[in-house]
Scaffold this active site. Sequence first.
Site, PDB file in Angstrom:
ATOM      1  N   ASP A 144     -10.029 -16.891  20.168  1.00 37.03           N
ATOM      2  CA  ASP A 144      -9.581 -16.128  18.920  1.00 37.03           C
ATOM      3  C   ASP A 144     -10.126 -16.485  18.273  1.00 37.03           C
ATOM      4  OD1 ASP A 144      -6.188 -15.665  19.747  1.00 37.03           O
ATOM      5  OD2 ASP A 144      -6.413 -17.544  19.362  1.00 37.03           O
TER       6      ASP A 144
ATOM      7  N   GLU B 177     -10.517 -13.254  22.573  1.00 34.73           N
ATOM      8  CA  GLU B 177      -8.737 -12.125  21.897  1.00 34.73           C
ATOM      9  C   GLU B 177      -9.938 -11.810  20.294  1.00 34.73           C
ATOM     10  OE1 GLU B 177      -4.991 -11.832  19.984  1.00 34.73           O
ATOM     11  OE2 GLU B 177      -4.735 -13.541  21.444  1.00 34.73           O
TER      12      GLU B 177
ATOM     13  N   GLU C   2      -9.916 -19.449  26.583  1.00 32.09           N
ATOM     14  CA  GLU C   2      -9.151 -18.208  25.794  1.00 32.09           C
ATOM     15  C   GLU C   2      -9.561 -18.278  24.842  1.00 32.09           C
ATOM     16  OE1 GLU C   2      -6.389 -15.958  23.465  1.00 32.09           O
ATOM     17  OE2 GLU C   2      -6.142 -17.751  23.386  1.00 32.09           O
TER      18      GLU C   2
ATOM     19  N   HIS D 164      -7.267 -18.944  15.360  1.00 35.07           N
ATOM     20  CA  HIS D 164      -5.935 -17.826  15.494  1.00 35.07           C
ATOM     21  C   HIS D 164      -5.545 -17.472  14.400  1.00 35.07           C
ATOM     22  CE1 HIS D 164      -2.292 -16.896  16.345  1.00 35.07           C
ATOM     23  NE2 HIS D 164      -2.241 -17.222  17.276  1.00 35.07           N
TER      24      HIS D 164
ATOM     25  N   HIS E 111      -5.096 -21.585  27.161  1.00 28.64           N
ATOM     26  CA  HIS E 111      -5.009 -20.847  26.230  1.00 28.64           C
ATOM     27  C   HIS E 111      -5.516 -21.817  24.577  1.00 28.64           C
ATOM     28  CE1 HIS E 111      -2.153 -19.396  22.799  1.00 28.64           C
ATOM     29  NE2 HIS E 111      -2.858 -18.418  23.343  1.00 28.64           N
TER      30      HIS E 111
END
Length: 303
Positions: free
Chosen positions: A82, A163, A80, A95, A53
Amino acid sequence: MYARAAAATTAALLGAGALALPSTAAAQTPADARVAHKSGTSLAHKDPTVVAHRGASAYAPENTLAAIDKAAWMGFRWVENDVQRTKDGVLVIVHDDNLKRTTNVEEVFPDRAPWKVKDFTAAEIAKLDAGSWFGEKYEGARVPTLTQYMNRVSRNHQSLVLEIKKPELYPGIEKDTLRVLRKTGWLDHHHVKNKLVVQSFSADSVKKVHALRPDVKTGFLGTPAAADLPTYAEFSDQINSTHTSISADYVSAIHRLKGAHGKRLEIFTWTVDEAAAARRAAGFGVDGIITNKPDVVRQALRD
């Protein structure tokens, strides 16, 4: 990723009434999970994919190149991140929608409060230290652009759950993201089939990605009511929920459906940092576990 945002996008998709979480989720225990797994209530299959993450963010500053390098060094293929957009249209990896928490922006630009990502140019953000807050070892780490990030993921032979963050702040970010992915070689058949998922808390954003590139695997972040899952399956390949909001029955409800590409609908759950929670989620039969501590999850699954 935040549950509050998921609830908002769910309501926007399906009308004024918010969707209820599955009623069995909170009541499940690790023992329930084991029984369900053995009985077939949850589909038994290979161990879930472990996703680092924001990179291995328990051990290096989140969303930096150092974090994905750390994940690679630890042996983790999936990471992962952002994605947001600067004032001059450059996509960057961060993020929060402001730069306060993970950079020295207050020191460098003291008169620019509230320090929103969208109010700074890429050149200005490139001046910021995105590592010192985490530790002296990472002093001088930068906020990477999406292009820089994709090149490093490629160099590390990693795969990505990307994301799209706060798309309501950045109209057209879906097309911008796909443009960068194409330019960095990530929209060829091999990458699309094996190495990429694009997700968002915004159902509209996921729909846009699916419409623009129907071949790209997509995920909706949230925990829609089981009765509403078929609606999401029309444009999503995954339902990616918080680990505290799911149950064996809910995972089974997801697996009974086919996603946007005609394959079994999947679930990646987040953010799982404790061994007991990892074993519980694996017992439910989830397809992936997103974690700040991928080594802890890997060891829990081995145990």
